[in-house]
Structures are given as C-alpha cells and as structure tokens.
Design a protein around this motif. Structure first.
Motif, PDB file in Angstrom:
ATOM      1  N   LYS A   3      16.016 -61.824 -77.861  1.00  0.00           N
ATOM      2  CA  LYS A   3      15.550 -62.631 -78.979  1.00  0.00           C
ATOM      3  C   LYS A   3      14.151 -63.140 -78.671  1.00  0.00           C
ATOM      4  O   LYS A   3      13.904 -63.717 -77.615  1.00  0.00           O
ATOM      5  CB  LYS A   3      16.485 -63.812 -79.243  1.00  0.00           C
ATOM      6  CG  LYS A   3      16.102 -64.605 -80.492  1.00  0.00           C
ATOM      7  CD  LYS A   3      17.117 -65.693 -80.806  1.00  0.00           C
ATOM      8  CE  LYS A   3      16.725 -66.419 -82.087  1.00  0.00           C
ATOM      9  NZ  LYS A   3      17.681 -67.504 -82.433  1.00  0.00           N
ATOM     10  N   VAL A   4      13.217 -62.883 -79.588  1.00  0.00           N
ATOM     11  CA  VAL A   4      11.839 -63.365 -79.461  1.00  0.00           C
ATOM     12  C   VAL A   4      11.541 -64.169 -80.716  1.00  0.00           C
ATOM     13  O   VAL A   4      11.404 -63.613 -81.809  1.00  0.00           O
ATOM     14  CB  VAL A   4      10.831 -62.212 -79.328  1.00  0.00           C
ATOM     15  CG1 VAL A   4       9.444 -62.764 -79.006  1.00  0.00           C
ATOM     16  CG2 VAL A   4      11.266 -61.219 -78.267  1.00  0.00           C
ATOM     17  N   LYS A   5      11.481 -65.478 -80.542  1.00  0.00           N
ATOM     18  CA  LYS A   5      11.369 -66.374 -81.695  1.00  0.00           C
ATOM     19  C   LYS A   5      12.493 -66.052 -82.674  1.00  0.00           C
ATOM     20  O   LYS A   5      13.651 -66.089 -82.312  1.00  0.00           O
ATOM     21  CB  LYS A   5       9.983 -66.283 -82.318  1.00  0.00           C
ATOM     22  CG  LYS A   5       8.875 -66.867 -81.425  1.00  0.00           C
ATOM     23  CD  LYS A   5       7.545 -66.903 -82.125  1.00  0.00           C
ATOM     24  CE  LYS A   5       6.467 -67.522 -81.266  1.00  0.00           C
ATOM     25  NZ  LYS A   5       6.574 -68.976 -81.104  1.00  0.00           N
ATOM     26  N   ILE A   8      15.149 -60.315 -83.466  1.00  0.00           N
ATOM     27  CA  ILE A   8      16.166 -59.775 -82.566  1.00  0.00           C
ATOM     28  C   ILE A   8      15.819 -58.320 -82.240  1.00  0.00           C
ATOM     29  O   ILE A   8      15.569 -57.519 -83.143  1.00  0.00           O
ATOM     30  CB  ILE A   8      17.574 -59.830 -83.196  1.00  0.00           C
ATOM     31  CG1 ILE A   8      17.951 -61.272 -83.550  1.00  0.00           C
ATOM     32  CG2 ILE A   8      18.609 -59.196 -82.265  1.00  0.00           C
ATOM     33  CD1 ILE A   8      18.105 -62.181 -82.356  1.00  0.00           C
ATOM     34  N   ILE A   9      15.808 -58.005 -80.960  1.00  0.00           N
ATOM     35  CA  ILE A   9      15.579 -56.626 -80.519  1.00  0.00           C
ATOM     36  C   ILE A   9      16.914 -56.073 -80.038  1.00  0.00           C
ATOM     37  O   ILE A   9      17.436 -56.467 -78.993  1.00  0.00           O
ATOM     38  CB  ILE A   9      14.540 -56.560 -79.388  1.00  0.00           C
ATOM     39  CG1 ILE A   9      13.204 -57.160 -79.842  1.00  0.00           C
ATOM     40  CG2 ILE A   9      14.338 -55.117 -78.930  1.00  0.00           C
ATOM     41  CD1 ILE A   9      12.165 -57.278 -78.737  1.00  0.00           C
ATOM     42  N   SER A  10      17.489 -55.182 -80.822  1.00  0.00           N
ATOM     43  CA  SER A  10      18.774 -54.566 -80.474  1.00  0.00           C
ATOM     44  C   SER A  10      19.028 -53.413 -81.422  1.00  0.00           C
ATOM     45  O   SER A  10      18.327 -53.241 -82.426  1.00  0.00           O
ATOM     46  CB  SER A  10      19.913 -55.586 -80.570  1.00  0.00           C
ATOM     47  OG  SER A  10      20.267 -55.823 -81.922  1.00  0.00           O
ATOM     48  N   ASN A  11      20.069 -52.643 -81.126  1.00  0.00           N
ATOM     49  CA  ASN A  11      20.438 -51.526 -81.999  1.00  0.00           C
ATOM     50  C   ASN A  11      20.926 -51.993 -83.362  1.00  0.00           C
ATOM     51  O   ASN A  11      20.962 -51.208 -84.313  1.00  0.00           O
ATOM     52  CB  ASN A  11      21.532 -50.672 -81.336  1.00  0.00           C
ATOM     53  CG  ASN A  11      20.964 -49.725 -80.304  1.00  0.00           C
ATOM     54  OD1 ASN A  11      19.865 -49.211 -80.457  1.00  0.00           O
ATOM     55  ND2 ASN A  11      21.713 -49.485 -79.227  1.00  0.00           N
ATOM     56  N   SER A  12      21.300 -53.250 -83.458  1.00  0.00           N
ATOM     57  CA  SER A  12      21.797 -53.772 -84.741  1.00  0.00           C
ATOM     58  C   SER A  12      20.665 -54.257 -85.635  1.00  0.00           C
ATOM     59  O   SER A  12      20.916 -54.702 -86.755  1.00  0.00           O
ATOM     60  CB  SER A  12      22.801 -54.904 -84.494  1.00  0.00           C
ATOM     61  OG  SER A  12      22.174 -55.984 -83.823  1.00  0.00           O
ATOM     62  N   VAL A  44       4.209 -55.496 -89.522  1.00  0.00           N
ATOM     63  CA  VAL A  44       4.606 -55.413 -88.112  1.00  0.00           C
ATOM     64  C   VAL A  44       5.298 -56.707 -87.691  1.00  0.00           C
ATOM     65  O   VAL A  44       5.170 -57.745 -88.349  1.00  0.00           O
ATOM     66  CB  VAL A  44       3.394 -55.132 -87.186  1.00  0.00           C
ATOM     67  CG1 VAL A  44       2.616 -53.908 -87.652  1.00  0.00           C
ATOM     68  CG2 VAL A  44       2.477 -56.340 -87.076  1.00  0.00           C
ATOM     69  N   ASP A  45       6.007 -56.640 -86.588  1.00  0.00           N
ATOM     70  CA  ASP A  45       6.667 -57.830 -86.053  1.00  0.00           C
ATOM     71  C   ASP A  45       5.767 -58.607 -85.108  1.00  0.00           C
ATOM     72  O   ASP A  45       5.922 -59.825 -84.967  1.00  0.00           O
ATOM     73  CB  ASP A  45       7.944 -57.428 -85.312  1.00  0.00           C
ATOM     74  CG  ASP A  45       8.947 -56.763 -86.233  1.00  0.00           C
ATOM     75  OD1 ASP A  45       9.463 -57.456 -87.125  1.00  0.00           O
ATOM     76  OD2 ASP A  45       9.198 -55.545 -86.076  1.00  0.00           O
ATOM     77  N   ILE A 233      12.197 -50.617 -79.797  1.00  0.00           N
ATOM     78  CA  ILE A 233      10.832 -51.145 -79.786  1.00  0.00           C
ATOM     79  C   ILE A 233       9.854 -49.989 -79.957  1.00  0.00           C
ATOM     80  O   ILE A 233       9.976 -48.963 -79.282  1.00  0.00           O
ATOM     81  CB  ILE A 233      10.503 -51.874 -78.469  1.00  0.00           C
ATOM     82  CG1 ILE A 233      11.482 -53.024 -78.218  1.00  0.00           C
ATOM     83  CG2 ILE A 233       9.065 -52.393 -78.470  1.00  0.00           C
ATOM     84  CD1 ILE A 233      11.348 -53.646 -76.837  1.00  0.00           C
ATOM     85  N   ILE A 234       8.910 -50.145 -80.853  1.00  0.00           N
ATOM     86  CA  ILE A 234       7.843 -49.165 -81.042  1.00  0.00           C
ATOM     87  C   ILE A 234       6.513 -49.893 -80.879  1.00  0.00           C
ATOM     88  O   ILE A 234       6.203 -50.812 -81.636  1.00  0.00           O
ATOM     89  CB  ILE A 234       7.881 -48.521 -82.449  1.00  0.00           C
ATOM     90  CG1 ILE A 234       9.263 -47.927 -82.756  1.00  0.00           C
ATOM     91  CG2 ILE A 234       6.776 -47.472 -82.576  1.00  0.00           C
ATOM     92  CD1 ILE A 234       9.671 -46.762 -81.901  1.00  0.00           C
TER      93      ILE A 234
END
Length: 285
Positions: A3-5, A8-12, A44-45, A233-234
């Motif tokens: 979790k960044v702020k 959420i970085i995950s497959n979901s 972009v994120d 992540i890209i």
C-alpha cells in the motif's frame, strides 16, 4: 500486497503505473512541472525522479573507462560526468515537484543514488523508494533505504540470480517488509528480444513479492505482455514530446501513455482467474 498512500499494488488491483521523469525535463524546472501535469492528466499513479548530483554518482574524468563506448547507446561518446550533469534533477527543484504532484493527486517518489540522497528524501517524506538497476548491489545504500521501513521497488538490471538473492536477503534483514522487483533490461533503448519477460512470474515465485517491469523498450507491447504475465507495476520513462529530453527516444508521451494505461488495464482485467464451463454472461445464450 503493497500500500502506497491510497494505492494498492497487488494482483487484485490494476497495474501501478509509474512515469519516470529522469532527465526529460531537459534542465528546465518549468518542463519538470509540465511533465507532472501531463502525467497526471494521462492517469498515471505516480511520477518518479532520480536524486543524485554528478559529483555523488561519478567523478569528472577523461579516462576511457568514464566514456560511454557502446555504438548503439543513445549517449555514446559522452563522459559519464557530462551525461549526469545534463540528466540530474537539481535538489532544490524536488520540493516544488513533490508539491505539484500532490496538487495533481499523484504520488511522487525517487531513486536515491547514495546515502545523502536518502537523508534528503526523508525530509520530503517520500512514501516509497526505488532502487535503480545499477545500484542493486550498493549495500550501504540498500541498508540506508531498508532502515527507513518504507516499501522498496528494486530493478533487477544486470544482477545475476545469486546477486539478486543476496540483495533481497540483505534488504529484508535490514528492515524491508514490503518489496517489489522489476524485470529490467539495462540498455537504452532495450531490444524487445532482450526483455525476457518470462522472468516476471519466476521472480514472484522465487522471492514471494510483487513484480513488474521497468521498461526501456520502445512502444507499449512489453508493458501489456508483462501485465499478462502478472506484473503489478509498470515503470516507463515519460517526456513532453519526442526529441525533448535525454531519454525521449525510449520514453512515452501523452497519447502513448494513455494507450499504455488503457491496454494494461484491459490485460489485467482479461487475466481473471481459473474458470471452466460457462461464465455468467455465456449462460444467457
């Protein structure tokens, strides 16, 4: 899961898209701010900087080993010092760039290249750190970043599997709880044939962490393929327009970044889960 702020970085979740500014500001703070604005408009994120100075990353030397000799390299025949002098983002710009990103509701963070850069970035309260490919065996830096306790994204670059295992274990031993690894081919631009994206699911299996790609190839096909292989992540270099900025040859611009986000999101949605038999929509026919 990382979790960044609010992200959420995950497959979901759909892929976390990072626009790498690098030296594409072309020595202009105005351009740097415009890059933040355009990246945010594209959806972009995060926007990522690089935090170094020519004197903290190399030495001023005319010796042959300090020249870029690869004939295919877009920076050939330049000294490392001269290249980094053009590419670096002045530290006094960082606060203004971070502020603009916050106003545009995107995350701003950076790759530190030495320990003093970490001290500087801590004052800016970065939420996550990136370890560049050429620094992934720089153990004093790894220790300094790991001890902040913040999530870390690290590019694989030239590291062998043995070196990568050593670096990952070192990060975790020194306090890194949340780690992501990016498959990265450290040539500029990178040939599609050299990307070896089949490594992405192997990285996830071996290191039990989030995975992605730091993509130096031209176009968006590698990013879409990486997403279909489980990349969460890209990272892609980003510029205002072609031929403006040191990395512009292999960077995305506005329309292409929008395209990348659209198609990686579709690839993520299509990945789905293991299913046999008709889906809910198929049952209607």
């Amino acid at each position: 899961m990382i979790k960044v702020k609010s992200k959420i970085i995950s497959n979901s979740s759909k892929p976390f898209i990072i626009a790498e500014m690098s030296g594409n500001h072309n020595g202009s703070l105005s351009n740097a701010i415009k890059i933040v604005d355009l990246a945010a408009k594209c959806g972009v994120d995060a926007i990522k900087l690089q935090t170094f100075t020519p004197n903290t990353i190399t030495i001023k030397s005319k010796r042959k080993e300090f020249f870029i000799k690869d004939k295919k390299n877009i920076w050939k025949n330049q000294t490392l010092y001269d290249l980094y002098k053009k590419a670096y983002t002045p530290w006094e710009w960082h606060k203004k760039i971070f502020k603009r990103a916050k106003e545009k509701k995107i995350i701003c963070f950076s790759s530190p290249f030495d320990e003093t850069a970490v001290d500087f970035l801590e004052k800016l309260k970065v939420p996550i750190y990136k370890i560049a490919s050429f620094e992934n065996t720089h153990f004093p830096l790894l220790k300094k970043v790991a001890q902040t306790g913040k999530p870390i994204i690290m590019s694989t670059g030239l590291a062998t599997l043995k070196e990568l295992k050593e670096s990952v274990n070192f990060l975790r031993k020194n306090g890194c709880k949340k780690l992501a690894l990016l498959k990265c081919t450290s040539s500029y631009p990178a040939n599609i044939e050299d990307l070896n994206l089949a490594t992405i699911p192997d990285l996830r299996k071996r290191f039990n962490c989030e995975v992605g790609i730091s993509d130096h190839s031209i176009g968006i096909s590698a990013a879409v393929t990486a997403t279909s292989l489980g990349a969460t992540i890209i990272e892609k270099h980003f510029s205002l327009k072609k031929n403006l900025g040191l990395d512009s040859k292999f960077s995305t611009q506005g329309p292409e970044m929008k395209n990348l986000i659209e198609h990686t999101t579709k690839a993520w949605k299509s990945f789905g889960k293991i299913v046999y038999g008709p889906t809910k929509n198929e049952k209607r026919f």
